[in-house]
Design a protein around this motif. Structure first.
Motif, PDB file in Angstrom:
ATOM      1  N   THR A   1      43.505  30.704  31.976  1.00 15.23           N
ATOM      2  CA  THR A   1      43.603  32.088  32.431  1.00 15.23           C
ATOM      3  C   THR A   1      42.867  33.061  31.530  1.00 15.23           C
ATOM      4  O   THR A   1      42.578  34.176  31.945  1.00 15.23           O
ATOM      5  CB  THR A   1      45.079  32.532  32.534  1.00 15.23           C
ATOM      6  N   LYS A   2      42.543  32.672  30.301  1.00 15.41           N
ATOM      7  CA  LYS A   2      41.775  33.552  29.422  1.00 15.41           C
ATOM      8  C   LYS A   2      40.299  33.528  29.792  1.00 15.41           C
ATOM      9  O   LYS A   2      39.533  34.364  29.363  1.00 15.41           O
ATOM     10  CB  LYS A   2      41.913  33.146  27.945  1.00 15.41           C
ATOM     11  N   HIS A   3      39.898  32.553  30.593  1.00 18.42           N
ATOM     12  CA  HIS A   3      38.498  32.397  30.960  1.00 18.42           C
ATOM     13  C   HIS A   3      38.390  32.427  32.473  1.00 18.42           C
ATOM     14  O   HIS A   3      38.523  31.416  33.137  1.00 18.42           O
ATOM     15  CB  HIS A   3      37.942  31.081  30.412  1.00 18.42           C
ATOM     16  N   LYS A   4      38.171  33.586  33.024  1.00 15.28           N
ATOM     17  CA  LYS A   4      38.144  33.795  34.468  1.00 15.28           C
ATOM     18  C   LYS A   4      37.127  32.878  35.149  1.00 15.28           C
ATOM     19  O   LYS A   4      37.393  32.298  36.178  1.00 15.28           O
ATOM     20  CB  LYS A   4      37.809  35.251  34.759  1.00 15.28           C
TER      21      LYS A   4
ATOM     22  N   THR B   1      42.037  38.414  30.662  1.00 12.05           N
ATOM     23  CA  THR B   1      40.947  37.478  30.364  1.00 12.05           C
ATOM     24  C   THR B   1      39.965  38.109  29.373  1.00 12.05           C
ATOM     25  O   THR B   1      39.969  39.322  29.155  1.00 12.05           O
ATOM     26  CB  THR B   1      40.174  37.109  31.644  1.00 12.05           C
TER      27      THR B   1
ATOM     28  N   ASP C   1      36.906  38.403  29.976  1.00 17.20           N
ATOM     29  CA  ASP C   1      36.075  39.274  30.814  1.00 17.20           C
ATOM     30  C   ASP C   1      36.702  40.662  30.939  1.00 17.20           C
ATOM     31  O   ASP C   1      35.999  41.676  30.894  1.00 17.20           O
ATOM     32  CB  ASP C   1      35.880  38.670  32.201  1.00 17.20           C
TER      33      ASP C   1
ATOM     34  N   GLU D   1      33.631  37.850  23.962  1.00 14.59           N
ATOM     35  CA  GLU D   1      34.584  36.842  23.500  1.00 14.59           C
ATOM     36  C   GLU D   1      34.346  36.504  22.028  1.00 14.59           C
ATOM     37  O   GLU D   1      35.289  36.429  21.238  1.00 14.59           O
ATOM     38  CB  GLU D   1      34.483  35.581  24.358  1.00 14.59           C
TER      39      GLU D   1
END
Length: 72
Positions: free
Chosen positions: A61-64, A21, A23, A33
């Motif tokens: 899934t890239k952005h928790k 992610t 994060d 980001e």
């Protein structure tokens, strides 16, 4: 953003991976980001950058925070 080519390559690899992610990238590299997006735009060919942006924009899934995953 004066990084070695190896560090940039590693960051690009992390950015392409679905399971890492933004994060996680920030925790591991210190890049936010928006900084990752800027780096990707500068380092990738325009068509590759557009493909990557389309890919990560649609990936929860890239952005928790957006997908409700607990912070490890």
């Amino acid at each position: 953003m004066n990084e070695s080519s190896a560090a940039i390559s590693e960051l690009i690899e992390m950015a392409w991976q679905d399971r890492i992610t933004f994060d996680d990238i920030r925790r591991l590299t210190g890049y936010s980001e928006s900084e990752v997006i800027r780096l990707m735009r500068a380092q990738l060919k325009p068509s590759s950058y557009r493909l990557w942006r389309k890919r990560v924009t649609g990936r929860m899934t890239k952005h928790k925070k957006k997908c409700g995953m607990a912070h490890e």
